[in-house]
Design an enzyme around this catalytic site. Structure first.
Site, mmCIF file in Angstrom:
data_model
loop_
_atom_site.group_PDB
_atom_site.id
_atom_site.type_symbol
_atom_site.label_atom_id
_atom_site.label_comp_id
_atom_site.label_asym_id
_atom_site.label_seq_id
_atom_site.Cartn_x
_atom_site.Cartn_y
_atom_site.Cartn_z
ATOM 1 N N HIS A 80 0.843 -1.188 0.000
ATOM 2 C CA HIS A 80 0.000 0.000 0.000
ATOM 3 C C HIS A 80 0.889 1.253 0.000
ATOM 4 O O HIS A 80 2.098 1.168 0.244
ATOM 5 C CB HIS A 80 -0.940 0.009 1.222
HETATM 6 P P1 TYD Z 1 -1.682 -2.667 7.608
HETATM 7 O O1 TYD Z 1 -1.136 -1.282 7.693
HETATM 8 O O2 TYD Z 1 -2.498 -3.006 6.396
HETATM 9 O O3 TYD Z 1 -0.501 -3.727 7.759
HETATM 10 P P2 TYD Z 1 0.829 -3.980 6.896
HETATM 11 O O4 TYD Z 1 1.133 -2.767 6.103
HETATM 12 O O5 TYD Z 1 1.864 -4.257 7.920
HETATM 13 O O6 TYD Z 1 0.621 -5.154 6.028
HETATM 14 O O7 TYD Z 1 -2.522 -2.945 8.933
HETATM 15 C C1 TYD Z 1 -3.091 -4.217 9.205
HETATM 16 C C2 TYD Z 1 -4.434 -3.999 9.902
HETATM 17 O O8 TYD Z 1 -4.242 -3.330 11.153
HETATM 18 C C3 TYD Z 1 -5.409 -3.161 9.077
HETATM 19 O O9 TYD Z 1 -6.703 -3.717 9.214
HETATM 20 C C4 TYD Z 1 -5.383 -1.815 9.751
HETATM 21 C C5 TYD Z 1 -5.004 -2.129 11.183
HETATM 22 N N1 TYD Z 1 -4.179 -1.060 11.806
HETATM 23 C C6 TYD Z 1 -4.713 -0.280 12.808
HETATM 24 O O10 TYD Z 1 -5.877 -0.439 13.228
HETATM 25 N N2 TYD Z 1 -3.932 0.702 13.362
HETATM 26 C C7 TYD Z 1 -2.660 0.923 12.944
HETATM 27 O O11 TYD Z 1 -1.970 1.836 13.472
HETATM 28 C C8 TYD Z 1 -2.123 0.101 11.893
HETATM 29 C C9 TYD Z 1 -0.713 0.311 11.369
HETATM 30 C C10 TYD Z 1 -2.919 -0.869 11.352
#
Ligand code: TYD
Length: 133
Positions: free
Chosen positions: A50
């Site tokens: 992302h």
């Molecule tokens: P995501 O940022 O998509 O993870 P990565 O980039 O490590 O693959 O986050 C995973 C899930 O956690 C997503 O549903 C959003 C949630 N999340 C929060 O609720 N708060 C946060 O600060 C972060 C970073 C993620």
């Protein structure tokens, strides 16, 4: 200009062990509104995929290692993070992918904004379209 912007933190370690200090506006180039961390990572699992519209981040690999791919829509670059004295600065509108996590990897992320799902661009095609508009 390289997409990989590494911040090097002063090593405050002594014979008792390692120490580094991260300070808003001093060695972190934004106001820190959120800190989160990844732990119990899995070697075979990739994450990220992302970009963010507004969010800026500094990623520090506190333990172990992992590989980051950064992509600005024109250039793709990769770096191995394995040093707690280095921070990877990721600006807004940079696509990121993380993989090759060591089993002991702990990634700490300093973020310039609170969590907001609508700040994410999770579709690579949509990310590329931002640059064409
Ligand atoms: P995501 O940022 O998509 O993870 P990565 O980039 O490590 O693959 O986050 C995973 C899930 O956690 C997503 O549903 C959003 C949630 N999340 C929060 O609720 N708060 C946060 O600060 C972060 C970073 C993620």
């Amino acid at each position: 200009m390289s997409l990989i912007k590494l911040l090097t933190f002063k090593d405050l370690s002594d014979d008792r062990g390692g120490l580094a200090a991260l300070e808003q506006g001093i060695n972190i180039p934004f106001d820190i509104k959120r800190v989160y961390y990844l732990f119990k990572t899995k070697e075979s699992t990739s994450r990220g995929f992302h970009a963010h519209k507004k969010l800026k981040q500094v990623v520090v690999c506190l333990s172990g290692s992992c590989r980051f791919v950064l992509d600005n829509g024109a250039v793709r670059e990769e770096i191995l993070l394995n040093d707690p004295l280095q921070g990877l600065y990721i600006d807004s509108f940079i696509w990121r992918e993380m993989y090759d996590f060591s089993s002991n990897c702990i990634l700490m992320v300093l973020a310039s904004e609170l969590f907001q799902e609508d700040d994410y661009i999770r579709d690579y095609q949509e990310f590329l379209n931002v640059f064409r508009e």
